[in-house]
Design a protein around this motif. Structure first.
Motif, mmCIF file in Angstrom:
data_model
loop_
_atom_site.group_PDB
_atom_site.id
_atom_site.type_symbol
_atom_site.label_atom_id
_atom_site.label_comp_id
_atom_site.label_asym_id
_atom_site.label_seq_id
_atom_site.Cartn_x
_atom_site.Cartn_y
_atom_site.Cartn_z
ATOM 1 N N UNK A 54 0.832 -1.204 0.000
ATOM 2 C CA UNK A 54 0.000 0.000 0.000
ATOM 3 C C UNK A 54 0.868 1.256 0.000
ATOM 4 N N UNK A 55 1.920 1.253 0.811
ATOM 5 C CA UNK A 55 2.814 2.406 0.887
ATOM 6 C C UNK A 55 3.547 2.640 -0.430
ATOM 7 N N UNK A 56 3.677 1.589 -1.236
ATOM 8 C CA UNK A 56 4.350 1.698 -2.536
ATOM 9 C C UNK A 56 3.349 1.937 -3.667
ATOM 10 N N UNK A 57 2.104 2.256 -3.315
ATOM 11 C CA UNK A 57 1.048 2.539 -4.294
ATOM 12 C C UNK A 57 0.671 1.316 -5.128
ATOM 13 N N UNK A 58 0.864 0.120 -4.568
ATOM 14 C CA UNK A 58 0.429 -1.095 -5.253
ATOM 15 C C UNK A 58 -1.066 -1.275 -4.996
ATOM 16 N N UNK A 59 -1.815 -1.444 -6.063
ATOM 17 C CA UNK A 59 -3.261 -1.616 -5.919
ATOM 18 C C UNK A 59 -3.730 -3.027 -6.270
ATOM 19 N N UNK A 60 -2.902 -3.784 -6.963
ATOM 20 C CA UNK A 60 -3.180 -5.194 -7.228
ATOM 21 C C UNK A 60 -1.923 -5.987 -6.907
ATOM 22 N N UNK A 61 -2.038 -6.907 -5.954
ATOM 23 C CA UNK A 61 -0.888 -7.665 -5.461
ATOM 24 C C UNK A 61 -1.212 -9.153 -5.474
ATOM 25 N N UNK A 62 -0.320 -9.939 -6.058
ATOM 26 C CA UNK A 62 -0.443 -11.394 -5.987
ATOM 27 C C UNK A 62 0.579 -11.919 -4.991
ATOM 28 N N UNK A 63 0.113 -12.589 -3.950
ATOM 29 C CA UNK A 63 1.020 -13.250 -3.018
ATOM 30 C C UNK A 63 1.336 -14.624 -3.592
ATOM 31 N N UNK A 64 2.609 -14.865 -3.888
ATOM 32 C CA UNK A 64 3.019 -16.084 -4.596
ATOM 33 C C UNK A 64 4.118 -16.800 -3.820
ATOM 34 N N UNK A 65 3.800 -17.243 -2.623
ATOM 35 C CA UNK A 65 4.796 -17.938 -1.808
ATOM 36 C C UNK A 65 5.178 -19.276 -2.438
ATOM 37 N N UNK A 66 6.382 -19.712 -2.120
ATOM 38 C CA UNK A 66 6.892 -20.962 -2.680
ATOM 39 C C UNK A 66 6.087 -22.158 -2.178
ATOM 40 N N UNK A 67 5.405 -22.813 -3.109
ATOM 41 C CA UNK A 67 4.762 -24.111 -2.858
ATOM 42 C C UNK A 67 3.739 -24.089 -1.725
ATOM 43 N N UNK A 68 3.139 -22.927 -1.460
ATOM 44 C CA UNK A 68 2.110 -22.844 -0.424
ATOM 45 C C UNK A 68 1.188 -21.660 -0.670
ATOM 46 N N UNK A 69 -0.055 -21.802 -0.217
ATOM 47 C CA UNK A 69 -1.005 -20.683 -0.241
ATOM 48 C C UNK A 69 -1.417 -20.325 1.185
ATOM 49 N N UNK A 70 -0.605 -20.733 2.152
ATOM 50 C CA UNK A 70 -0.955 -20.563 3.559
ATOM 51 C C UNK A 70 -1.116 -19.098 3.959
ATOM 52 N N UNK A 71 -0.474 -18.182 3.265
ATOM 53 C CA UNK A 71 -0.556 -16.776 3.643
ATOM 54 C C UNK A 71 -1.633 -15.985 2.935
ATOM 55 N N UNK A 72 -2.330 -16.611 1.995
ATOM 56 C CA UNK A 72 -3.272 -15.864 1.156
ATOM 57 C C UNK A 72 -4.440 -15.300 1.951
ATOM 58 N N UNK A 73 -5.026 -16.092 2.835
ATOM 59 C CA UNK A 73 -6.194 -15.612 3.599
ATOM 60 C C UNK A 73 -5.841 -14.375 4.427
#
Length: 298
Positions: A37-56
Motif C-alpha cells: 500500500x505504501x508503494x502505491x500497489x493496488x493489485x498484489x499477488x502473493x506467490x509464496x513458494x509451494x504454499x497458499x498458507x498466507x493468502x487468507x
C-alpha cells in the motif's frame, strides 16, 4: 476460475510476484500488504513458494488497506533435469488439485531439508535443521532459512556468503529434488482455475536456444504467460525476453506478459514492491480477468 478480482482499467502499481513468511519472505502477509500500500500497489499477488498458507491473511489485510489481492503460488517444477518456477495466478486455494500439488512439495521440501541438514552436520554445523526451522516457523522451509541460521550462528557474515560457500549450486547444501514435471505443474494450476506463468525466465542460466525451448514447452503444456520483467532489470534483458516471446508466438500461439518484484525483504531495493513496469505494447496477463469481467457483465 475463481471469482474475478477486478474489472476494467486499473490505476496504481501491479505486482504479481512476492513472498511472505509463509515461505522465505521476511514480512508477514499483513506487513507485506501494508508495505505494498505504501508503494502505491493496488493489485498484489502473493506467490509464496509451494504454499497458499498466507493468502487468507493477505486478503484480510488487503480489505483493510484497499489493496486487491490476487491469490497465487510459486510452484517448483522440473523441466528435464533443471528446476524451474511456475507462478499460478488467481488460483482457487481450496482446489483439490492445488492442495495435492502443495502436499507433494511439502513432503519433498521436508526430505530435502533433512538432507541439507545432514550434509551441514557432517561439515560441523551442529543444529542446522532445528536452526533453519526456527526461521521458517510455520512456513515452508527452504535454503534461505538455512542461510539465515548460518549467519545467526556466526558461521558466515551474511546470507550471500552462506549460499556462495554452502548452499548454492554445486555446494554442500545443493540437494537434487525430483519435483513434479512442468506439464503436471501447469495442469495443477489450470485445474485450480488459475493462469500459469513462467517465473523469471532469465534467471535459469540457459542459452537463448534452450530458453526458447523452455518457453515453447511451457506454452504447449498450457502455460499462459511469462514474466517479462522480474525485479529491476536493464532494458537489454527486457528486450531479450520480448524477442523470445515474439519467436514463441510466431505460429499465432503466444504467451501473455506478466511482471513482479519477487520481493522477499525490505533491504533489497532491486526487488521492492511495485518497482517494476511492463514495457509498452505488450498484452498483460491481467487482461484474462478483465475479459472475464466484461463477459460476465455483458
Amino acid at each position: 476460475m475463481t471469482d474475478t478480482v477486478f474489472s476494467g482499467q486499473f490505476s496504481g502499481q501491479i505486482d504479481l510476484h512476492c513472498h511472505s513468511t509463509a515461505s522465505d519472505g521476511i514480512l508477514s502477509p499483513t506487513e507485506l500488504v501494508s508495505r505494498a500500500k505504501a508503494q502505491d500497489v493496488t493489485l498484489l499477488a502473493l506467490t509464496d513458494h509451494d504454499t497458499v498458507a498466507g493468502v487468507r491473511e493477505a486478503e484480510h489485510a488487503g480489505e483493510a488497506h484497499g489493496v486487491s489481492i490476487l491469490p497465487g503460488i510459486e510452484f517448483t517444477a522440473c523441466w528435464g533435469r533443471r528446476s524451474v518456477h511456475v507462478v499460478g495466478l488467481n488460483v482457487d486455494c481450496s482446489s483439490m488439485s492445488l492442495q495435492q500439488g502443495v502436499a507433494v512439495r511439502d513432503r519433498l521440501r521436508a526430505e530435502r531439508a533433512e538432507q541439507i541438514a545432514l550434509r551441514l552436520e557432517k561439515r560441523g554445523f551442529t543444529g542446522a535443521l532445528s536452526g533453519a526451522r526456527s526461521f521458517a516457523g510455520d512456513g515452508v522451509i527452504g535454503r534461505p532459512h538455512f542461510a539465515r541460521w548460518l549467519v545467526e550462528a556466526g558461521h558466515v557474515p551474511d546470507t550471500a556468503k552462506a549460499f556462495k560457500r554452502y548452499l548454492g549450486a554445486g555446494k554442500t547444501g545443493d540437494v537434487a529434488v525430483a519435483w513434479p514435471d512442468l506439464t503436471e505443474t501447469v495442469a495443477t494450476i489450470r485445474a485450480a482455475g488459475g493462469a500459469a506463468v513462467l517465473a523469471h525466465p532469465l534467471k535459469y542460466g540457459l542459452t537463448r536456444t534452450r530458453l526458447l525451448g523452455l518457453l515453447t514447452d511451457f506454452r504447449d503444456a498450457g502455460g499462459q504467460g511469462a514474466e517479462v520483467v522480474c525485479g529491476r532489470q536493464n532494458p537489454v534483458q527486457t528486450r531479450e525476453v520480448l524477442s523470445l516471446l515474439e519467436r514463441v508466438a510466431a505460429d499465432g500461439r503466444g504467451l501473455l506478459a506478466s511482471l513482479g518484484s519477487d520481493f522477499h525483504q525490505p533491504d533489497q531495493p532491486w526487488r521492492e514492491l511495485g518497482s517494476v513496469r511492463l514495457p509498452a505494447g505488450v498484452e498483460p496477463i491481467w487482461n484474462l480477468w478483465q475479459t472475464d469481467a466484461e463477459m460476465v457483465s455483458g
